[in-house]
Design an enzyme around this catalytic site. Structure first.
Site, PDB file in Angstrom:
ATOM      1  N   ASP A  61       0.938  -1.114  -0.168  1.00  0.00           N
ATOM      2  CA  ASP A  61       0.317  -0.088  -0.444  1.00  0.00           C
ATOM      3  C   ASP A  61       1.168   0.758  -0.041  1.00  0.00           C
ATOM      4  OD1 ASP A  61      -1.139   2.120   0.490  1.00  0.00           O
ATOM      5  OD2 ASP A  61      -2.869   0.413   2.538  1.00  0.00           O
ATOM      6  N   ILE A  62       0.857   1.641  -0.829  1.00  0.00           N
ATOM      7  CA  ILE A  62       2.061   3.168  -1.363  1.00  0.00           C
ATOM      8  C   ILE A  62       0.997   4.696  -0.596  1.00  0.00           C
ATOM      9  CG2 ILE A  62       2.597   2.670  -3.244  1.00  0.00           C
ATOM     10  CD1 ILE A  62       0.729   4.750  -4.582  1.00  0.00           C
ATOM     11  N   ASN A  88       2.722   2.701 -10.517  1.00  0.00           N
ATOM     12  CA  ASN A  88       1.423   2.187 -11.397  1.00  0.00           C
ATOM     13  C   ASN A  88       0.210   2.911 -10.308  1.00  0.00           C
ATOM     14  OD1 ASN A  88      -0.513   1.928 -14.050  1.00  0.00           O
ATOM     15  ND2 ASN A  88      -1.136  -0.131 -12.363  1.00  0.00           N
ATOM     16  N   LYS A  94     -14.586   9.862 -10.502  1.00  0.00           N
ATOM     17  CA  LYS A  94     -14.835   9.863 -11.354  1.00  0.00           C
ATOM     18  C   LYS A  94     -15.683  11.447 -10.916  1.00  0.00           C
ATOM     19  CE  LYS A  94     -14.835   4.879 -12.472  1.00  0.00           C
ATOM     20  NZ  LYS A  94     -15.489   4.228 -12.630  1.00  0.00           N
ATOM     21  N   SER A 138       0.042  10.516 -17.137  1.00  0.00           N
ATOM     22  CA  SER A 138      -1.189  10.100 -17.913  1.00  0.00           C
ATOM     23  C   SER A 138      -0.858  11.935 -19.090  1.00  0.00           C
ATOM     24  CB  SER A 138      -2.390  11.105 -16.859  1.00  0.00           C
ATOM     25  OG  SER A 138      -3.491  11.077 -17.936  1.00  0.00           O
ATOM     26  N   TYR A 190      -6.755  16.012 -10.629  1.00  0.00           N
ATOM     27  CA  TYR A 190      -6.299  14.620 -11.323  1.00  0.00           C
ATOM     28  C   TYR A 190      -5.091  15.209 -12.445  1.00  0.00           C
ATOM     29  CZ  TYR A 190      -5.005  10.245 -13.797  1.00  0.00           C
ATOM     30  OH  TYR A 190      -4.740   8.635 -14.503  1.00  0.00           O
ATOM     31  N   VAL A 223      -7.369   4.048 -21.703  1.00  0.00           N
ATOM     32  CA  VAL A 223      -7.516   2.498 -22.005  1.00  0.00           C
ATOM     33  C   VAL A 223      -8.630   2.323 -21.263  1.00  0.00           C
ATOM     34  CG1 VAL A 223      -6.411   0.614 -20.661  1.00  0.00           C
ATOM     35  CG2 VAL A 223      -4.516   2.219 -21.873  1.00  0.00           C
TER      36      VAL A 223
END
Length: 275
Positions: A61-62, A88, A94, A138, A190, A223
């Site tokens: 868990d980063i 990653n 959202k 991104s 983001y 993706v």
């Protein structure tokens, strides 16, 4: 001869899972699939084993310093270090999310930027000389996503330190809490987090040049994953192509770069290519 080691964070699904699959097929060494949830990680490993692949697993868990230190100690105990590190793990709120923007900003920056900094602080000392680090960014990580010219100049300053970059990232979170972020930073937490990832990559390369370690950031493409609500035109395996290229195939001269999913090097502070 010591065993080579590749590590992928946030790898129980999506692009991370596909990167592990690609590494298992080509990398001659131990490939670690890591995830925050041990249960989901075990399921991911089982899925790859059904394909005849043999990833290794460790919980990671980063956002948890103890988890990072436990994983580091496991690698130190069993290997000489890490040859490939693919950062990653990340989150995206959202558009339908109900959380206040201030909460979204704080959590997004905490996971995508500050936890990446912590991960690197803990894992970089066990990178082998000559290792490769790939930070998943991104298209939102392109500098053009920041409206303020002054901020863009600060973020691309070749003398910028990690500590100074972290101050800027905190200033963004504070600005969101005050409702004053739009003019300088825009309205996407983001995007700010991924611009931070790309800027961090540039700083890390300067720091690690003396150890011949290659650090690059990459946009894996739009993706179809749960993060994109499965709307992207690319499959996870297609999204893994550019990260795998940087991990396994790119010439040593590619370092400190911002790479598009087409494997092309993109000018971070130039015109962003069409997606």
């Amino acid at each position: 001869m010591s065993t080579k080691v590749a590590v992928v964070t946030g790898a129980n699904k999506g692009i991370g899972f596909a990167i592990v699959r690609g590494l298992c097929k080509r990398f001659e060494g131990a490939v670690y699939l890591t995830s925050r949830s041990a249960e989901r990680g075990a399921a991911a490993v089982a899925a790859l084993e059904r394909e005849g692949l043999r990833p290794r697993y460790h919980q990671l868990d980063i956002t948890d310093t103890l988890s990072l230190e436990t994983f580091r100690d496991h690698i130190k105990k069993n290997y000489d270090g890490i040859d490939i590190l693919i950062n990653n793990a990340g989150i995206l709120f959202k558009s339908s999310s109900k959380e206040p923007l201030s909460v979204q900003a704080e959590q997004t920056l905490f996971v995508n930027y500050f936890s990446l900094v912590s991960s690197c602080d803990i894992l970089f000392p066990i990178l082998k000389n000559g290792a490769r680090v790939i930070n998943i960014s991104s298209s939102f990580g392109h500098l053009s996503n920041i409206p303020s010219v002054e901020l863009r100049n600060r973020l691309k300053d070749e003398n910028l330190t990690v500590a100074e970059l972290s101050v800027l990232m905190r200033q963004y979170v504070d600005a969101v809490k005050q409702g004053t972020q739009a003019a300088e930073w825009g309205n996407s937490s983001y995007a700010v987090s991924k611009v931070g990832v790309t800027a961090l990559t540039n700083i890390q390369q300067r720091i690690l040049n003396s150890r011949d370690i290659k650090v690059n950031s990459v946009y894996p493409g739009y993706v179809a994953t749960d993060m994109s609500s499965f709307e992207g035109p690319l499959t996870p395996d297609e999204g893994a192509a550019a990260p795998l290229y940087l991990a396994l195939d790119a010439p040593d001269t590619i370092k400190g770069k911002y790479v598009w999913y087409t494997k092309e090097i993109v000018n971070w502070d130039g015109i962003m290519p069409e997606d």
